[in-house]
Design a protein around this motif. Structure first.
Motif, mmCIF file in Angstrom:
data_model
loop_
_atom_site.group_PDB
_atom_site.id
_atom_site.type_symbol
_atom_site.label_atom_id
_atom_site.label_comp_id
_atom_site.label_asym_id
_atom_site.label_seq_id
_atom_site.Cartn_x
_atom_site.Cartn_y
_atom_site.Cartn_z
ATOM 1 N N SER A 1 -4.285 4.860 4.443
ATOM 2 C CA SER A 1 -5.127 4.509 5.582
ATOM 3 C C SER A 1 -5.127 2.995 5.720
ATOM 4 C CB SER A 1 -6.556 5.024 5.389
ATOM 5 O OG SER A 1 -7.383 4.635 6.452
ATOM 6 N N PHE A 2 -4.942 2.502 6.949
ATOM 7 C CA PHE A 2 -4.898 1.065 7.193
ATOM 8 C C PHE A 2 -6.076 0.648 8.068
ATOM 9 C CE2 PHE A 2 -0.356 2.411 6.936
ATOM 10 C CZ PHE A 2 -0.059 1.818 5.716
ATOM 11 N N HIS B 1 0.801 -1.221 0.000
ATOM 12 C CA HIS B 1 0.000 0.000 0.000
ATOM 13 C C HIS B 1 0.840 1.280 0.000
ATOM 14 C CE1 HIS B 1 -3.728 -2.271 0.849
ATOM 15 N NE2 HIS B 1 -2.880 -3.093 1.459
ATOM 16 N N ILE B 2 2.133 1.127 0.200
ATOM 17 C CA ILE B 2 3.029 2.284 0.162
ATOM 18 C C ILE B 2 3.876 2.172 -1.103
ATOM 19 C CG2 ILE B 2 4.902 3.517 1.310
ATOM 20 C CD1 ILE B 2 3.850 2.460 3.969
ATOM 21 N N LEU B 3 3.647 3.062 -2.051
ATOM 22 C CA LEU B 3 4.370 3.028 -3.318
ATOM 23 C C LEU B 3 5.632 3.877 -3.196
ATOM 24 C CD1 LEU B 3 1.303 3.540 -5.697
ATOM 25 C CD2 LEU B 3 2.343 1.383 -4.930
ATOM 26 N N PRO B 4 6.806 3.274 -3.342
ATOM 27 C CA PRO B 4 8.070 4.009 -3.160
ATOM 28 C C PRO B 4 8.164 5.276 -3.994
ATOM 29 C CG PRO B 4 8.501 1.663 -3.345
ATOM 30 C CD PRO B 4 7.048 1.854 -3.672
ATOM 31 N N GLU B 5 7.642 5.230 -5.238
ATOM 32 C CA GLU B 5 7.764 6.392 -6.114
ATOM 33 C C GLU B 5 6.765 7.499 -5.759
ATOM 34 O OE1 GLU B 5 4.944 3.443 -8.050
ATOM 35 O OE2 GLU B 5 6.845 3.405 -6.928
ATOM 36 N N GLN B 6 5.879 7.223 -4.781
ATOM 37 C CA GLN B 6 4.863 8.210 -4.410
ATOM 38 C C GLN B 6 4.971 8.659 -2.950
ATOM 39 O OE1 GLN B 6 2.613 9.531 -6.605
ATOM 40 N NE2 GLN B 6 3.670 8.370 -8.198
ATOM 41 N N VAL B 7 6.091 8.356 -2.292
ATOM 42 C CA VAL B 7 6.186 8.683 -0.862
ATOM 43 C C VAL B 7 6.183 10.183 -0.602
ATOM 44 C CG1 VAL B 7 7.334 6.543 -0.204
ATOM 45 C CG2 VAL B 7 8.720 8.495 -0.968
#
Length: 310
Positions: A36-37, A24-30
């Motif tokens: 939300s979890f 759910h965490i995209l490296p290129e979009q940090v």
């Protein structure tokens, strides 16, 4: 004779995310992170280093006196301490603050995202180490930075020997500040990672640190611990847990074992084994203050693990 435990009291809110953060965490979009979890599992535990150490020391039959600053929401924790028979004389309430809080979310890979609010812990310096109150020894565990420094100095002024346990508070201090604690302390306890960090910041090897105190204790998780004292390095074997459910709080349980052994004036091989067993018992239960045993149970487990009693 009692042990004064200077450190934090905190609520731990623990949540479990039934997936993996990496999905759910995209490296290129940090740089525009907005996630939300859903956490269907949640529990609230009593925690904080002072609270955890006091709880374990009480189980061993000791007389812990936690010294901490807490907030206006402390009443449920206070009721728990009363139920456990733990003295609250040196716990100060800061009415305009909340008790320290840790919000921990764990995923299926055991990765954790934690948010920590120090709250009343930041006012630890308002507490003063008491004198002439039957206190035999103490510990300076993670707490507000100013409070940790002042309490270490006050222990020395009061003639009370103490353990320095920087723990998660170590990032607050530079090398010079850490060396100041070393000069004041009678004993130091670190985990393996903290020992490497201490060496990096102070320039002193474990052997050199041990020359400045009565003993340096370094825990190595499932591999036991090392005790550097009087020019020797003692290898303490690990105790065997019956199950491995939750390592949170094992370090605090270990430190309670150190305090108990020092108070009873046991030798270092015995002290190390008591601390090791207490940590192993803690890992068998989720949460930091949910395990229980009688002194008789503990003696039986000690014999089972080490082949002799104490």
């Amino acid at each position: 004779m009692s042990a004064l435990i200077c450190g934090s009291m905190a609520y731990d809110t623990i949540m479990v995310f039934h997936d993996r953060f990496k999905n759910h965490i995209l490296p290129e979009q940090v740089h525009i992170l907005n996630v939300s979890f859903l956490v269907p599992e949640l529990r609230r535990e009593f925690g904080g280093c002072a609270g955890n150490i006091a709880y374990n020391l009480k189980l061993l039959g000791g007389d812990p006196r936690p010294m901490a600053t807490v907030g206006k929401d402390f009443q449920p924790y206070a009721q728990w301490l009363s139920y456990c028979g733990i003295d609250q004389t040196y716990i100060r309430t800061v009415d305009e603050s909340y008790t320290a809080q840790a919000y921990i979310t764990t995923d299926m890979d055991d990765n954790q995202i934690t948010a920590f609010h120090p709250g009343a812990m930041s006012f630890a310096h308002l507490n003063t180490v008491p004198t002439k109150r039957g206190i035999k020894l103490g510990i300076v565990a993670p707490d507000g930075k100013d409070g940790m420094v002042q309490h270490a100095e006050q222990f020395v002024q009061a003639g009370i020997p103490f353990i320095f346990d920087p723990g998660q508070g170590m990032p607050m201090f530079n090398g010079e500040e850490l060396l100041h604690f070393v000069e004041l302390a009678d004993w130091i306890t670190l985990n393996d990672y903290e020992a490497h960090l201490m060496q990096e910041r102070t320039g002193l090897t474990p052997e050199q640190l041990a020359e400045k105190v009565s003993a340096l204790i370094v825990t190595k998780g499932a591999n036991g611990s090392l005790i550097y004292t009087e020019g020797k390095t003692l290898e303490i074997p690990p105790a065997k847990p019956k199950a491995v459910l939750d390592p949170t709080g094992c370090g605090d349980a270990f430190r309670a074992g150190l305090l108990y052994g020092l108070k009873e004036e046991f030798d270092w091989p015995t002290i190390g084994r008591i601390a090791s067993l207490l940590g192993a018992i803690k890992v068998e239960t989720a949460g930091t203050q949910n395990h229980t045993f009688t002194p008789s149970d503990f003696h039986d487990r000690y014999r089972e693990n080490f082949g002799h009693g104490f």
